[in-house]
Design a protein around this motif. Structure first.
Motif, short mmCIF file in Angstrom:
data_model
loop_
_atom_site.label_atom_id
_atom_site.label_comp_id
_atom_site.label_asym_id
_atom_site.label_seq_id
_atom_site.Cartn_x
_atom_site.Cartn_y
_atom_site.Cartn_z
N VAL A 32 0.88 -1.18 0.00
CA VAL A 32 0.00 0.00 0.00
C VAL A 32 0.91 1.22 0.00
N LEU A 33 0.65 2.16 -0.90
CA LEU A 33 1.50 3.34 -1.01
C LEU A 33 0.96 4.44 -0.11
N GLN A 34 1.87 5.11 0.56
CA GLN A 34 1.42 6.18 1.46
C GLN A 34 2.34 7.38 1.36
N GLY A 35 1.71 8.57 1.16
CA GLY A 35 2.46 9.82 1.18
C GLY A 35 2.25 10.48 2.54
N GLY A 36 1.45 11.55 2.54
CA GLY A 36 1.20 12.26 3.80
C GLY A 36 0.10 11.64 4.65
N ASN A 37 -0.58 10.63 4.11
CA ASN A 37 -1.69 9.95 4.80
C ASN A 37 -2.80 10.94 5.19
N GLY B 152 -9.59 6.03 2.59
CA GLY B 152 -9.03 4.75 3.04
C GLY B 152 -8.09 4.10 2.05
N GLY B 153 -7.53 4.88 1.11
CA GLY B 153 -6.65 4.29 0.09
C GLY B 153 -5.20 4.16 0.53
N SER B 154 -4.82 4.81 1.61
CA SER B 154 -3.39 4.87 1.96
C SER B 154 -3.03 4.01 3.17
N LEU C 96 3.17 15.80 -2.75
CA LEU C 96 2.97 15.96 -4.20
C LEU C 96 2.53 14.63 -4.83
N GLY C 97 3.19 13.53 -4.43
CA GLY C 97 2.84 12.23 -5.01
C GLY C 97 1.39 11.85 -4.71
N GLY C 98 0.98 12.06 -3.46
CA GLY C 98 -0.41 11.75 -3.08
C GLY C 98 -1.38 12.62 -3.85
N ALA D 253 -1.56 11.34 -7.37
CA ALA D 253 -2.24 10.04 -7.39
C ALA D 253 -3.75 10.19 -7.22
N THR D 254 -4.18 11.21 -6.46
CA THR D 254 -5.62 11.40 -6.24
C THR D 254 -6.22 12.46 -7.16
N ASN D 255 -5.37 13.10 -7.98
CA ASN D 255 -5.82 14.25 -8.78
C ASN D 255 -6.54 15.25 -7.88
N GLU E 205 -13.00 14.72 -5.88
CA GLU E 205 -11.58 15.05 -5.77
C GLU E 205 -10.82 14.17 -4.78
N HIS E 206 -11.47 13.38 -3.97
CA HIS E 206 -10.73 12.57 -3.00
C HIS E 206 -10.34 11.21 -3.55
N GLY E 207 -10.96 10.81 -4.64
CA GLY E 207 -10.69 9.49 -5.20
C GLY E 207 -11.69 8.46 -4.66
C1 FAD Z 1 -8.12 18.79 6.46
C2 FAD Z 1 -8.12 18.16 5.09
C3 FAD Z 1 -8.61 18.87 4.01
C4 FAD Z 1 -8.60 18.32 2.73
N1 FAD Z 1 -9.08 19.04 1.69
C5 FAD Z 1 -8.99 18.56 0.43
C6 FAD Z 1 -9.44 19.32 -0.68
O1 FAD Z 1 -9.95 20.42 -0.53
N2 FAD Z 1 -9.31 18.78 -1.91
C7 FAD Z 1 -8.75 17.55 -2.11
O2 FAD Z 1 -8.64 17.11 -3.26
N3 FAD Z 1 -8.34 16.79 -1.07
C8 FAD Z 1 -8.45 17.26 0.18
N4 FAD Z 1 -8.02 16.49 1.24
C9 FAD Z 1 -7.59 15.10 0.99
C10 FAD Z 1 -6.06 14.87 0.84
O3 FAD Z 1 -5.30 15.89 1.41
C11 FAD Z 1 -5.71 14.65 -0.63
O4 FAD Z 1 -6.36 13.50 -1.13
C12 FAD Z 1 -4.21 14.50 -0.90
O5 FAD Z 1 -4.00 14.52 -2.29
C13 FAD Z 1 -3.60 13.25 -0.32
O6 FAD Z 1 -2.19 13.39 -0.34
P1 FAD Z 1 -1.31 12.51 0.64
O7 FAD Z 1 0.12 12.75 0.34
O8 FAD Z 1 -1.71 12.69 2.03
O9 FAD Z 1 -1.69 11.05 0.12
P2 FAD Z 1 -2.07 9.75 0.96
O10 FAD Z 1 -3.22 10.02 1.83
O11 FAD Z 1 -0.86 9.21 1.61
O12 FAD Z 1 -2.52 8.79 -0.23
C14 FAD Z 1 -3.66 9.05 -0.99
C15 FAD Z 1 -3.74 8.02 -2.14
O13 FAD Z 1 -2.66 8.20 -3.04
C16 FAD Z 1 -1.80 7.04 -3.08
N5 FAD Z 1 -0.42 7.55 -3.11
C17 FAD Z 1 0.19 8.35 -2.19
N6 FAD Z 1 1.42 8.67 -2.60
C18 FAD Z 1 1.59 8.07 -3.81
C19 FAD Z 1 2.67 8.04 -4.74
N7 FAD Z 1 3.83 8.68 -4.53
N8 FAD Z 1 2.49 7.33 -5.88
C20 FAD Z 1 1.32 6.68 -6.13
N9 FAD Z 1 0.28 6.67 -5.29
C21 FAD Z 1 0.43 7.36 -4.14
C22 FAD Z 1 -2.14 6.28 -1.82
O14 FAD Z 1 -1.90 4.89 -1.97
C23 FAD Z 1 -3.62 6.58 -1.66
O15 FAD Z 1 -4.39 5.76 -2.49
C24 FAD Z 1 -8.06 17.01 2.54
C25 FAD Z 1 -7.57 16.29 3.63
C26 FAD Z 1 -7.61 16.85 4.89
C27 FAD Z 1 -7.05 16.05 6.03
#
Ligand code: FAD
Length: 455
Positions: free
Chosen positions: A71-76, A81-83, A144-146, A149-151, A413-415
């Motif tokens: 399971v790939l995780q960036g900032g979580n 529930g994808g990370s 950036l990666g997350g 990945a989630t657009n 936008e969250h996936g």
């Molecule tokens: C307070 C709050 C507000 C938010 N507001 C918004 C908002 O307004 N708009 C919005 O779109 N989102 C929002 N989000 C959701 C979240 O921040 C985004 O989905 C963000 O893009 C996730 O990035 P992350 O690094 O935390 O990824 P993670 O949570 O770690 O992972 C998200 C998904 O991407 C995959 N992934 C992570 N890193 C990689 C990589 N390097 N390569 C391939 N796959 C990868 C994971 O397996 C998982 O499926 C919010 C979250 C919070 C907590």
């Protein structure tokens, strides 16, 4: 695919990334096992933290050989529930792949490792006299990666589009273990498939994104924010339509209801911005080279049915107006694990949907409470339901079936993550599902990457 990891595989992982970066101690792995909302909780035999693209490739190749699911995780900070390792997968954390590699100030391009936070991308862009067009409240932790990945969307989509519109190219380790170097793609490049675009929004099912090259947008030095009280969501939709027509610098148009106004004010221990809290609070920001406060004030004057409005153009007052909207997710989280349903609808259906969804949720879970806010400029509502068990899907079904009745999208936008997997086929249909599965099979032939996400 297996979720158990033999001592041999553990030693092989240590040989790739070093002992410090294979975490097995429960105290160290616990934070990787639960998502930001607290709704999704799993367990993992270990967390592996590669520090370079070569190390990512070696880890993926090893896991493919040994049939170990990752399971790939960036900032979580993901909200679906994808990370997190819900089926006992090994967690591959990308946080060490951080750092801005290059900023081309003439071209307005920035290249960074996938573990770089969005806040760090924004700072590097600003230091070069540019801006990054995507922004949201989790900027300090989301990577950036997350976000690729989630657009990810966020607050500025109405002006700049979502993450996909900013991505010029990516570098990624595919599920096959091969490194795809697509960072050098040019603005005009009609040579074959847009593989970087394909990885954008693929939620870690096709490849581990290790770096991305981004388009920057011009820095807009003058900003103004208004908070407007309106009588209904329909009135707010009409107001946003009017503001978009007259304000070329419109950057954000966000809305929430009286219930959310009061909740966030209690959470921040301050009064709501507008008192009494109006049925709908609309937050609008515009930005340009000058005169934004005057432009915004006259645009607000032209709106019908405004109950009340305040406007700010200096930094601290703008921030205090934004604070209520930005703290909403956090305020809802204080009510306990909750179901977050991030959906989009044709703008004409938003008002009716917002009324119907509250009733549908009450029928599905009478003891629950529904909290709605959203990026109104993009037709995107966040429906949050508190007071239901994390694994009680009746509420999700009630909301998502209503979304499809209105021809909306179950994920704006969250996936899809693990939360909405059962719904993808209902929205996309058999041909699209077949194509997505064929692509997954081609790029991740061993099914190593995020096997329980999206598909
Ligand atoms: C307070 C709050 C507000 C938010 N507001 C918004 C908002 O307004 N708009 C919005 O779109 N989102 C929002 N989000 C959701 C979240 O921040 C985004 O989905 C963000 O893009 C996730 O990035 P992350 O690094 O935390 O990824 P993670 O949570 O770690 O992972 C998200 C998904 O991407 C995959 N992934 C992570 N890193 C990689 C990589 N390097 N390569 C391939 N796959 C990868 C994971 O397996 C998982 O499926 C919010 C979250 C919070 C907590």
């Amino acid at each position: 695919m297996t979720t158990s990891v033999s001592a041999v595989t553990r030693r092989e992982l240590v040989a790739i990334v070093g002992d410090d970066h294979v975490l097995t101690d429960r105290d160290l792995t616990a934070g990787y096992e639960v998502d930001w909302t607290g709704r999704f909780r799993g367990s993992t035999p270990l967390v592996v933290r590669p520090g370079s693209t070569a190390e990512v490739a070696a880890v993926v190749q090893l896991c493919a050989r040994r049939s170990v699911a990752l399971v790939l995780q960036g900032g979580n900070t993901g909200l679906v529930g994808g990370s997190v390792p819900l089926a006992g997968e090994v967690v591959l954390s990308t946080r060490r792949l951080s750092g801005v590699v290059d900023v081309d100030a003439d071209a307005g391009r920035l290249t960074a490792g996938s573990g770089t936070t969005i806040a760090a991308v924004q700072t590097a862009a600003r230091d070069a006299g540019w801006a990054y067009g995507v922004d949201w409240a989790a900027r300090g932790s989301a990577t950036l990666g997350g976000s690729v990945a989630t657009n990810a969307g966020g607050l500025r989509v109405v002006r700049y589009g979502s993450t996909r519109a900013q991505v010029l190219g990516v570098e990624a380790v595919l599920g096959s273990g091969a490194v795809l170097d697509d960072l050098g793609r040019l603005d005009k490049d009609a040579t074959g498939f847009d593989l970087s675009g394909l990885l954008c929004g693929s939620e870690g099912t096709l490849g581990v994104i290790t770096a991305a090259r981004l388009r920057l947008v011009p820095h807009q030095p003058d900003r103004a924010v208004t908070v407007v009280g309106l009588r209904s969501l329909e009135a707010a939709v009409a107001a946003v339509g009017q503001l978009r027509r007259v304000l070329p610098g419109l950057e954000a148009a966000e809305a929430y209801r009286a219930a959310e106004s009061e909740l966030v004010a209690r959470h921040l221990d301050v009064a709501p911005i507008l008192r009494p809290a109006p049925p709908i609070t609309l937050v609008v920001e515009c930005a340009g080279s000058g005169g934004q406060a005057d432009l915004l004030a006259s645009a607000v004057d032209s709106l019908d049915d405004v109950i009340d409005a305040v406007i700010a153009d200096d930094g601290p007052r703008r921030a205090s107006l934004w604070r209520h909207r930005e703290a909403l997710t956090e305020a809802i989280a204080t009510l306990g694990p909750h179901h977050k349903l991030d959906v989009s609808l044709p703008v004409g259906a938003l008002g009716q949907f917002a009324e119907e969804v509250v009733m549908r949720v009450k029928v599905a879970a009478p003891q629950s409470a529904t909290w709605i806010f959203g990026h109104l400029g993009d037709g995107n509502l966040h429906v949050n339901v508190t007071g239901v068990a994390p694994d009680d899907d009746a509420v999700d079904d009630a909301v998502l079936s209503l979304v499809l009745d209105h021809r909306g999208s179950i994920s704006a936008e969250h996936g899809v993550g693990a939360a909405k997997r059962a719904w993808v086929a209902r929205q996309r249909g058999p041909t699209a599902m077949g194509a997505m599965r064929a692509i997954k099979g081609a790029l991740d032939p061993h099914g190593v990457l995020n096997p329980n996400v999206l598909l």
